[in-house]
Design a protein around this motif. Structure first.
Motif, PDB file in Angstrom:
ATOM      1  N   GLY A  44       7.472   1.697  -2.326  1.00 20.99           N
ATOM      2  CA  GLY A  44       6.410   0.710  -2.505  1.00 20.99           C
ATOM      3  C   GLY A  44       6.409   0.088  -3.888  1.00 20.99           C
ATOM      4  N   ILE A  71      -1.352  -1.060  -4.195  1.00 16.57           N
ATOM      5  CA  ILE A  71      -2.486  -0.152  -3.989  1.00 16.57           C
ATOM      6  C   ILE A  71      -1.983   1.278  -3.828  1.00 16.57           C
ATOM      7  N   THR A 119       6.180   9.472   4.827  1.00 15.96           N
ATOM      8  CA  THR A 119       6.175  10.011   6.197  1.00 15.96           C
ATOM      9  C   THR A 119       6.945  11.334   6.153  1.00 15.96           C
ATOM     10  N   GLU A 172      17.610   5.762  -4.003  1.00 13.85           N
ATOM     11  CA  GLU A 172      16.988   6.192  -5.265  1.00 13.85           C
ATOM     12  C   GLU A 172      18.089   6.246  -6.314  1.00 13.85           C
ATOM     13  N   ARG A 226      12.636  16.386  -3.847  1.00 13.67           N
ATOM     14  CA  ARG A 226      12.285  16.689  -2.453  1.00 13.67           C
ATOM     15  C   ARG A 226      13.529  17.122  -1.675  1.00 13.67           C
ATOM     16  N   LYS A 233      -1.882   7.804 -10.807  1.00 12.65           N
ATOM     17  CA  LYS A 233      -0.716   6.913 -10.724  1.00 12.65           C
ATOM     18  C   LYS A 233      -1.103   5.476 -11.074  1.00 12.65           C
ATOM     19  N   LYS A 285       6.994  -0.657   6.260  1.00 14.25           N
ATOM     20  CA  LYS A 285       8.178  -0.409   5.426  1.00 14.25           C
ATOM     21  C   LYS A 285       8.488   1.087   5.418  1.00 14.25           C
ATOM     22  N   SER A 286       7.463   1.886   5.645  1.00 12.78           N
ATOM     23  CA  SER A 286       7.693   3.326   5.767  1.00 12.78           C
ATOM     24  C   SER A 286       8.648   3.557   6.932  1.00 12.78           C
ATOM     25  N   ASN A 289      -3.793   5.416  -3.540  1.00 13.19           N
ATOM     26  CA  ASN A 289      -5.044   6.183  -3.585  1.00 13.19           C
ATOM     27  C   ASN A 289      -4.990   7.290  -4.634  1.00 13.19           C
ATOM     28  N   LEU A 323      16.994   1.084   0.437  1.00  7.18           N
ATOM     29  CA  LEU A 323      17.334   1.299  -0.984  1.00  7.18           C
ATOM     30  C   LEU A 323      17.734   2.740  -1.243  1.00  7.18           C
ATOM     31  N   ILE A 354       0.861  -1.204   0.000  1.00  8.87           N
ATOM     32  CA  ILE A 354       0.000   0.000   0.000  1.00  8.87           C
ATOM     33  C   ILE A 354       0.886   1.240   0.000  1.00  8.87           C
ATOM     34  N   GLY A 355       0.738   2.048  -1.071  1.00 12.47           N
ATOM     35  CA  GLY A 355       1.609   3.211  -1.278  1.00 12.47           C
ATOM     36  C   GLY A 355       2.662   2.827  -2.296  1.00 12.47           C
ATOM     37  N   THR A 356       2.518   3.348  -3.524  1.00 14.59           N
ATOM     38  CA  THR A 356       3.445   2.920  -4.583  1.00 14.59           C
ATOM     39  C   THR A 356       4.337   4.065  -5.019  1.00 14.59           C
TER      40      THR A 356
HETATM   41  P1  NAI Z   1       6.361   8.580  -1.942  1.00 13.31           P
HETATM   42  O1  NAI Z   1       5.820   9.863  -1.476  1.00 13.31           O
HETATM   43  O2  NAI Z   1       7.162   8.514  -3.196  1.00 13.31           O
HETATM   44  O3  NAI Z   1       5.179   7.528  -2.106  1.00 13.31           O
HETATM   45  C1  NAI Z   1       4.130   7.369  -1.211  1.00 13.31           C
HETATM   46  C2  NAI Z   1       2.927   6.841  -1.979  1.00 13.31           C
HETATM   47  O4  NAI Z   1       1.888   6.532  -1.069  1.00 13.31           O
HETATM   48  C3  NAI Z   1       2.339   7.837  -2.976  1.00 13.31           C
HETATM   49  O5  NAI Z   1       2.234   7.229  -4.247  1.00 13.31           O
HETATM   50  C4  NAI Z   1       0.959   8.161  -2.389  1.00 13.31           C
HETATM   51  O6  NAI Z   1       0.006   8.442  -3.385  1.00 13.31           O
HETATM   52  C5  NAI Z   1       0.643   6.881  -1.637  1.00 13.31           C
HETATM   53  N1  NAI Z   1      -0.347   7.027  -0.574  1.00 13.31           N
HETATM   54  C6  NAI Z   1      -0.443   7.992   0.375  1.00 13.31           C
HETATM   55  N2  NAI Z   1      -1.502   7.762   1.170  1.00 13.31           N
HETATM   56  C7  NAI Z   1      -2.085   6.618   0.732  1.00 13.31           C
HETATM   57  C8  NAI Z   1      -3.214   5.865   1.145  1.00 13.31           C
HETATM   58  N3  NAI Z   1      -3.960   6.240   2.176  1.00 13.31           N
HETATM   59  N4  NAI Z   1      -3.530   4.757   0.460  1.00 13.31           N
HETATM   60  C9  NAI Z   1      -2.777   4.362  -0.590  1.00 13.31           C
HETATM   61  N5  NAI Z   1      -1.699   5.030  -1.027  1.00 13.31           N
HETATM   62  C10 NAI Z   1      -1.353   6.154  -0.373  1.00 13.31           C
HETATM   63  O7  NAI Z   1       7.208   7.995  -0.717  1.00 13.31           O
HETATM   64  P2  NAI Z   1       8.563   7.142  -0.753  1.00 13.31           P
HETATM   65  O8  NAI Z   1       9.709   7.986  -1.118  1.00 13.31           O
HETATM   66  O9  NAI Z   1       8.328   5.885  -1.497  1.00 13.31           O
HETATM   67  O10 NAI Z   1       8.713   6.802   0.804  1.00 13.31           O
HETATM   68  C11 NAI Z   1       7.838   5.913   1.472  1.00 13.31           C
HETATM   69  C12 NAI Z   1       8.425   5.630   2.844  1.00 13.31           C
HETATM   70  O11 NAI Z   1       9.665   4.935   2.715  1.00 13.31           O
HETATM   71  C13 NAI Z   1       8.746   6.886   3.660  1.00 13.31           C
HETATM   72  O12 NAI Z   1       8.492   6.616   5.005  1.00 13.31           O
HETATM   73  C14 NAI Z   1      10.222   7.083   3.435  1.00 13.31           C
HETATM   74  O13 NAI Z   1      10.848   7.751   4.504  1.00 13.31           O
HETATM   75  C15 NAI Z   1      10.713   5.644   3.363  1.00 13.31           C
HETATM   76  N6  NAI Z   1      11.934   5.465   2.589  1.00 13.31           N
HETATM   77  C16 NAI Z   1      12.117   6.134   1.405  1.00 13.31           C
HETATM   78  C17 NAI Z   1      13.269   5.941   0.668  1.00 13.31           C
HETATM   79  C18 NAI Z   1      13.485   6.691  -0.606  1.00 13.31           C
HETATM   80  O14 NAI Z   1      14.601   6.628  -1.122  1.00 13.31           O
HETATM   81  N7  NAI Z   1      12.495   7.398  -1.160  1.00 13.31           N
HETATM   82  C19 NAI Z   1      14.314   5.007   1.104  1.00 13.31           C
HETATM   83  C20 NAI Z   1      13.993   4.324   2.330  1.00 13.31           C
HETATM   84  C21 NAI Z   1      12.851   4.559   3.040  1.00 13.31           C
END
Ligand code: NAI
Length: 461
Positions: free
Chosen positions: A12, A29, A86, A174, A358, A35, A120-121, A31, A172, A6-8
Motif C-alpha cells: 500500500g 490510510i 491477508t 520487496e 515473515r 505508523k 490490491k491485496s 489504522n 512487486l 487503505i493499508g500502508t
Molecule cells: P502489511 O502487513 O505490510 O501491511 C498491511 C497494512 O494494513 C498494515 O500497515 C496494517 O496496519 C494495515 N491495516 C490492517 N487493517 C487495516 C484497516 N482496517 N484499516 C486500515 N489499515 C489497515 O501487508 P503487505 O505485505 O503490504 O501485503 C498487503 C497485501 O498485498 C497482502 O494481501 C499480500 O499478500 C499482498 N502482496 C504483498 C506483497 C509483498 O511483497 N509484501 C507483494 C504482492 C502482494
C-alpha cells in the motif's frame, strides 16, 4: 486522479507513494496510528530502497497525505485501493478479515459520485464478488443507522452510491518495490465494468507509457484486462509457479549433492534454454517470506474446496519444508553434535534489501538449532541496525559480522546480502573455533572461502 490507499504496508505505501509521484492526489490510510505518525514525518515505517525519497518528494509537492480517518479517505478517493494484509490461517486458508473490515467501512462511508474499489491485496478467487457484497452490506447498515437515528426519513435516504470492484493484483518484489512499481512487467486489471477498467487505465497511463521508467525506450507496459476471477487466479498462479521453480531446482540440488554434480552449473546449463529461463533457479535453503508460503497454501486450499487435489503444489510445499532444514543437516554432518555449539547466522530476513522477517527460513533454523541445544547468534545488515526484532527469539543479534564470528563453531549464510561478499572472512575465520561455513544461498565463491581458511559447504555444489 483522486486516490485513496487503505493499508500502508509494503504494497500500500509503495503504491500510494508511486501514484503520488506520477501526479495523482493520494491519501494513504492506516489504522495503526503509530505508523501514520511516522509517515506524516516523511519517514517510511518499513525498509524499502528509495521509498523514503519518493515519500518526501510527494509530501513536498502536496500530492500525498497520511491519515487514520477512513471516512476522509473514502470521501477523497475516486479510486479506493484495498491493500491490507491477508495472512495465512493455521489451515493454510487466507485470513480475509482485514479485507472484510475495510470493505465494510468503505460501504459505511461511501458517498458522492462513482467510485472504483480495487482489490490490491492477494485475495482468494471469488473475492471480487464477495467484496462487492460486503460493501453493499456496509451501505445497508449505514442506511439502517440513519433511519434508526431519525436523521432522514427512509424515503429521502441518499440513493445507493454507485461503485464497481476491480482486481488489480500486485507483483512487486520487496527490496525493489519502488523500481518494480514504476517498471512493471505487466498490469493486470480484472473486472466486468468498462468504466472501471477505463479509469484504472487512466490511472496507470504514465507508468504504461513509461514516462517514469528507467528505460523509456522500451515498448509500453502490457495491460491485461480480464474477468475478476482470472485476475485473482493470475496472482496465485504466478507465485505458485515461481515457488515450484525454486522447489524444482532445490530437488535437483539435493540429487547433485549425492551424485557429485554442481547445481550452479546445472542451473546455468538449463537456464540458457529460453523455454526455461535463468531466473528463480538458485538452489538454497528454500523459499519463505510474506507471499510464497501463504499464497501456495491458499491455492492448494482453494483447489481442495472445489474437490481437486493440487498434487504438484503440495509437492512443491513439501520439498520446501524439507529444504528449510538442509542447513541443519549440513551442520550436523560437519559438526556432528550441535548441543552446546554456537552457530552464527549471516542474514535473517527472507531476502536481501528488506526488513521483512515473515516466514523467513532463518526463523525455522533458529527454532531447530535451539531445540538441539545450540546457541544461535546472527548478524543482519538491516535487523542489526534498526533493532526491528518482531518475531525473533532464541537468537542473539550482533552488531557486525566479526562479532558474530567470535566464538562460533560454524556460520550459515542465510540471506544473500550483497555486503556478505565483501566481509573479511580470513579475519572472521581466526575468531572461530571451527571455521565452517554453510552457504545456504550458494552465494560465496568456494575457492575464496577456502583460501580464507573456511571449510565451505554449499547446497548441491
Ligand atoms: P502489511 O502487513 O505490510 O501491511 C498491511 C497494512 O494494513 C498494515 O500497515 C496494517 O496496519 C494495515 N491495516 C490492517 N487493517 C487495516 C484497516 N482496517 N484499516 C486500515 N489499515 C489497515 O501487508 P503487505 O505485505 O503490504 O501485503 C498487503 C497485501 O498485498 C497482502 O494481501 C499480500 O499478500 C499482498 N502482496 C504483498 C506483497 C509483498 O511483497 N509484501 C507483494 C504482492 C502482494
Amino acid at each position: 486522479m483522486r486516490v485513496c490507499v487503505i493499508g500502508t504496508g509494503y504494497v500500500g505505501l509503495v503504491t500510494g507513494a508511486c501514484l503520488a509521484n506520477i501526479g495523482h492526489d493520494v491519501i494513504c490510510i492506516d489504522n495503526n496510528e503509530e505508523k501514520v505518525k511516522i509517515m506524516k514525518s516523511g519517514q517510511s515505517p518499513i525498509f524499502e530502497p528509495g521509498l523514503s525519497d519518493i515519500m518526501q518528494s510527494a509530501i513536498q509537492s502536496g500530492k500525498i497525505e497520511f491519515s487514520s480517518d477512513i471516512a476522509a479517505g473514502v470521501a477523497h478517493g475516486e479510486i479506493l485501493f484495498i491493500a491490507v494484509g491477508t495472512p495465512p490461517l493455521p489451515t493454510g486458508e487466507s485470513d480475509t478479515r482485514y479485507v472484510e473490515a475495510v470493505a465494510r467501512s468503505i460501504g459505511a462511508n461511501l458517498s458522492g459520485g462513482y467510485k472504483v474499489i480495487v482489490n490490491k491485496s492477494t485475495v482468494p478467487i471469488g473475492s471480487g464478488d464477495w467484496v462487492r457484497m460486503i460493501v453493499l452490506d456496509g451501505i445497508a447498515e449505514r442506511q439502517k443507522q440513519l433511519v434508526t437515528a431519525g436523521s432522514a426519513p427512509a424515503a429521502r435516504l441518499p440513493e445507493s452510491p454507485e461503485f464497481d470492484v476491480v482486481s488489480n493484483p500486485e507483483f512487486l518484489r520487496e527490496g525493489s518495490a519502488v523500481f518494480d512499481t514504476f517498471n512493471p512487467d505487466r498490469i493486470v486489471l480484472g473486472g466486468n465494468s468498462k468504466k472501471a477498467i477505463a479509469m484504472m487505465q487512466e490511472l496507470y497511463a504514465p507508468i504504461v507509457e513509461r514516462n517514469f521508467a528507467e528505460n523509456k525506450s522500451l515498448p509500453n507496459v502490457p495491460v491485461l484486462a480480464t474477468d475478476l476471477s482470472s485476475a485473482e487466479m493470475i496472482k496465485y498462479a504466478a507465485n505458485a509457479f515461481l515457488a515450484t521453480k525454486i522447489s524444482f531446482i532445490n530437488e535437483v540440488a539435493n540429487i547433485c549433492d549425492r551424485v557429485g554434480a554442481d547445481v550452479t552449473q546445472v542451473a546455468k546449463g538449463i537456464g540458457l534454454d529460453s523455454r526455461i529461463g535463468s531466473k528463480f533457479l538458485n538452489a538454497g535453503i528454500g523459499w519463505g517470506g510474506s507471499c510464497f508460503p501463504k499464497d501456495v497454501s491458499a491455492l492448494v486450499h482453494t483447489a481442495d474446496d472445489y474437490g481437486y487435489e493440487a498434487h504438484l503444489l503440495k509437492a512443491a510445499i513439501s520439498v520446501n519444508e524439507r529444504q528449510r532444514l538442509i542447513a541443519l543437516e549440513k551442520l550436523q554432518q560437519a559438526l556432528k553434535i550441535l548441543k552446546g555449539k554456537t552457530i552464527g547466522l549471516l542474514g535473517l530476513t527472507f531476502k536481501p534489501d528488506t526488513d521483512d522477517l515473515r516466514d523467513a527460513p532463518a526463523l525455522i533454523l533458529i527454532e531447530q538449532l535451539n531445540r538441539l541445544g545450540a546457541k544461535v547468534k546472527a548478524y543482519d545488515p538491516i535487523i542489526s541496525q534498526t533493532g526491528m526484532r518482531h518475531g525473533l527469539s532464541g537468537v542473539l543479534v550482533e552488531t557486525d559480522a566479526e562479532r558474530l564470528a567470535d566464538g562460533c563453531d560454524a556460520l550459515v549464510l542465510v540471506t544473500e546480502w550483497e555486503q556478505f561478499t565483501k566481509l573479511d572472512y580470513a579475519k572472521m575465520a581466526k575468531f572461530m573455533s571451527h571455521p565452517v561455513i554453510i552457504d545456504g544461498r550458494n552465494f560465496l565463491n568456494p575457492e575464496v572461502m577456502q583460501k580464507a581458511g573456511f571449510q565451505y559447504i554449499g547446497v548441491g555444489r
